[in-house]
Write an enzyme that holds these catalytic residues in place. Structure first.
Site, short mmCIF file in Angstrom:
data_model
loop_
_atom_site.label_atom_id
_atom_site.label_comp_id
_atom_site.label_asym_id
_atom_site.label_seq_id
_atom_site.Cartn_x
_atom_site.Cartn_y
_atom_site.Cartn_z
N ARG A 192 -14.49 42.59 126.50
CA ARG A 192 -15.52 42.44 125.54
C ARG A 192 -16.90 42.05 126.41
NH1 ARG A 192 -17.06 37.04 122.16
NH2 ARG A 192 -18.91 37.85 120.73
N HIS A 193 -18.28 42.53 125.76
CA HIS A 193 -19.32 42.36 126.59
C HIS A 193 -19.41 40.95 127.15
CE1 HIS A 193 -20.78 40.65 122.90
NE2 HIS A 193 -20.33 41.54 122.37
N HIS A 235 -16.52 45.37 122.04
CA HIS A 235 -16.76 44.02 121.30
C HIS A 235 -15.48 43.36 121.20
CE1 HIS A 235 -20.56 45.80 120.08
NE2 HIS A 235 -19.84 47.12 120.44
#
Length: 626
Positions: free
Chosen positions: A368-369, A553
């Site tokens: 995930r970012h 995400h």
């Protein structure tokens, strides 16, 4: 009082207490503790010492259930020690690494003789006496070795006890059950079905072959001394999850829970739906108090980590002593036999197997970012940073120092926000950790969202690969469009704009799914289908050894790894609940078993990154005003 607690109270007998208190109980009574609370403390600590019981009483001084007459639940197990135990532990460790956690990992290796039953606190010492007496009476009949044969099915793997030995063990269980029922007034049910030692339970069917191969390296005839052990657990939390605190947390509000590193917390999964994101509500095993705590301060613990061992008695036939090597002495501590010499048979074979296979495998690291700026400052973050004439300025050090240039309006950043300064730091730190672990990243794919591209860039900088590996922007990696607040696909920066902003973009790459194909408010089935198709295309396009890094995400971790390892998509009702618990830079790692033509999910190559909140500070309001 809750219905569940009322039912628990109903199980408690109102019969008179024993008239001859133990020495430990008398010591606590002399200190002024009420008898029922003193007995509760002794039972909760296994009746080991006055010091343990007094410490428990001190830590539970604010426990709202301290006066509640709820007994513990007890179980009688036959547990292996010595070489066989060490082999089983190695299997536990390696099966968890290769196939993930299954139900067998929740409890230590054992054969169940009597399943859980309740016993009043004042009668627990009777159980100790009964167990010791039954063990002594069966000492000469106990088999020198227990015959174990491997059995496997699509959801179970373990050793079945041979009929002849099982009959003796069942007689032992029946004898304990009969005396406990008669003398301690307990309803004890002996295990009379197939006795077994579980290796794996409720695992994914496609892991069966791998687990069977690992189990073949366990020799059930390894040197083993068996002990009959009596354990207890808190019956109120049987169906709860057990968490272990990784860090200390000091409450900021009256409804929050104080925890120290190593504490255990009981959490009811059915009570978490209304809790704020990133938090859970639970009850401390150490204090009995209940409150909110940050979920990222914890990790999942095993079910048996909070169990209390009361007594154990060893069965060691004389023939075993006479043939024992002087280099492998048994140490007897509190009627417990342990063999300090580590069996290397499983470890050596598995280590060799892994060293041969590691260099042959590809890996997929889905991440995930990092922390996005609107996650900290809210959806109106951009208004906080724009002057009257529309120019950007840094209103807080956690805002990015500048925004990349784009030809259209700066307001498009509202729906395509950048990383915060902390998000940049997080990403670079993860890259440095991957470098320390000598992880070879060969390909990098990113969602078209700016926060993902920035995360990929800074991870590559930490890896010192930012000038060697280019980022492939894949529109198909974008999150489930139903979750977009604008109900429209964001206006992302173009590849040209990203390149001009010094992001190392592979401009020759053409995505598997064009940006124009993303549909606003797509159905869950459409998102799952898109994710499955994209991950398969990416893996096919990257045949070389090394790691494929995918930056996406929170939804990406499940939607891209589950189809890769052959699991069906999660139910849509559970999906959001799972995703909301994934922190910034949360990651999953899959390894390819090329010879078996499949992928396995294993532990990521680096640890997670955990940190606390840091609220805005106004010195004038805090210091100057009275």
């Amino acid at each position: 009082m809750a219905v569940a607690e009322t039912q628990l109270y109903a199980k408690v007998s109102n019969k008179h207490r024993s008239k001859s208190p133990s020495v430990l109980l008398e010591s606590l009574l002399a200190k002024g503790f009420p008898a029922h609370i003193a007995q509760k403390a002794l039972v909760a600590t296994g009746q080991k010492s006055i010091e343990d019981a007094a410490k428990w009483l001190h830590s539970h001084c604010n426990d709202p259930s301290l006066d509640d007459p709820i007994p513990q639940e007890y179980a009688l197990y036959l547990c292996p020690t010595g070489h066989l135990y060490n082999c089983l532990q190695e299997f536990w460790k390696e099966s968890k690494r290769q196939c993930g956690k299954n139900r067998a990992h929740e409890i230590f290796p054992h054969i169940t003789l009597c399943d859980f039953f309740t016993c009043e606190d004042q009668k627990v010492e009777l159980l100790y006496d009964i167990l010791k007496r039954i063990c002594n009476s069966f000492a000469q009949r106990f088999p020198p070795t227990i015959s174990l044969s491997l059995h496997s099915s699509t959801s179970y793997l373990g050793f079945f006890v041979g009929d002849s030995d099982a009959n003796v063990l069942k007689e032992f269980a029946v004898a304990f059950s009969s005396e406990a029922s008669a003398l301690a007034d307990c309803h004890v049910k002996p295990c009379l079905k197939q006795l077994h030692l579980t290796l794996a339970h409720k695992f994914c069917p496609h892991h069966q072959k791998t687990l069977e191969q690992l189990a073949k390296y366990i020799n059930p005839e390894e040197t083993c001394h068996w002990v009959a052990a009596l354990y207890s657990r808190d019956m109120r939390f049987v169906h709860y999850q057990t968490l272990r605190a990784l860090f200390q947390y000091k409450p900021q509000n009256i409804d929050e829970l104080m925890i120290n590193a190593g504490d255990f917390i009981y959490v009811n999964p059915t009570q978490q739906s209304e809790v704020s994101e990133g938090w859970v509500i639970g009850t401390s095993h150490q204090t009995g108090c209940r409150g909110f705590l940050p979920e990222n301060y914890t990790e999942r613990a095993n079910e048996s980590d909070t169990w209390v061992k009361h007594r154990e008695y060893a069965f060691v036939p004389a023939s075993k002593f006479s043939t024992q090597s002087t280099n492998e002495p048994n140490v007897k501590l509190n009627e417990e036999f342990r063999n300090p010499v580590m069996s290397r048979s499983v470890t050596d074979v598995l280590s060799l197997q892994l060293s041969q296979n590691t260099s042959l495998r590809r890996g997929v690291l889905v991440m995930r970012h990092g922390e996005r700026v609107d996650q900290v400052f809210g959806k109106s973050w951009l208004q906080q940073c724009l002057t009257a004439n529309g120019k950007y300025y840094r209103a807080d050090l956690n805002f990015p120092s500048s925004l990349p240039k784009r030809k259209d309006s700066v307001k498009h950043f509202e729906h395509d926000p950048p990383l915060s300064s902390c998000g940049v730091f997080q990403s670079r730190l993860i890259g440095e950790a991957l470098l320390d672990q000598e992880v070879t990243v060969s390909y990098v794919y990113s969602s078209p969202a700016l926060r993902c591209i920035q995360t990929a860039q800074h991870v590559l900088q930490g890896l010192k690969l930012d000038q060697k590996v280019k980022i492939r922007v894949e529109p198909g990696l974008f999150e489930w469009t139903k979750w977009e607040a604008s109900k429209a696909i964001p206006n992302f920066m173009t590849l040209t704009e990203l390149t001009e902003a010094s992001y190392n973009i592979d401009t020759s790459y053409r995505g598997n799914i064009p940006l124009s194909s993303l549909v606003p408010s797509e159905s869950y089935e459409e998102y799952v289908s898109r994710s499955s198709a994209v991950i398969k295309e990416i893996v096919t396009a990257c045949p070389s050894k090394g790691v494929i890094l995918i930056v996406g995400h929170g939804s990406s971790l499940a939607s891209f790894t589950r189809p890769l390892i052959g699991l069906p998509a999660r139910d849509s009702n559970d999906f959001a609940q799972v995703v909301r618990k994934i922190p910034s830079l949360g990651m999953c790692f899959c390894e390819e078993l090329k010879e078996e033509k499949k992928w396995l999910m294993v532990n990521p190559p680096v640890k997670t990154l955990t940190h606390g909140a840091n609220a805005a500070f106004n010195w004038r309001n805090s210091i100057m005003e009275d």
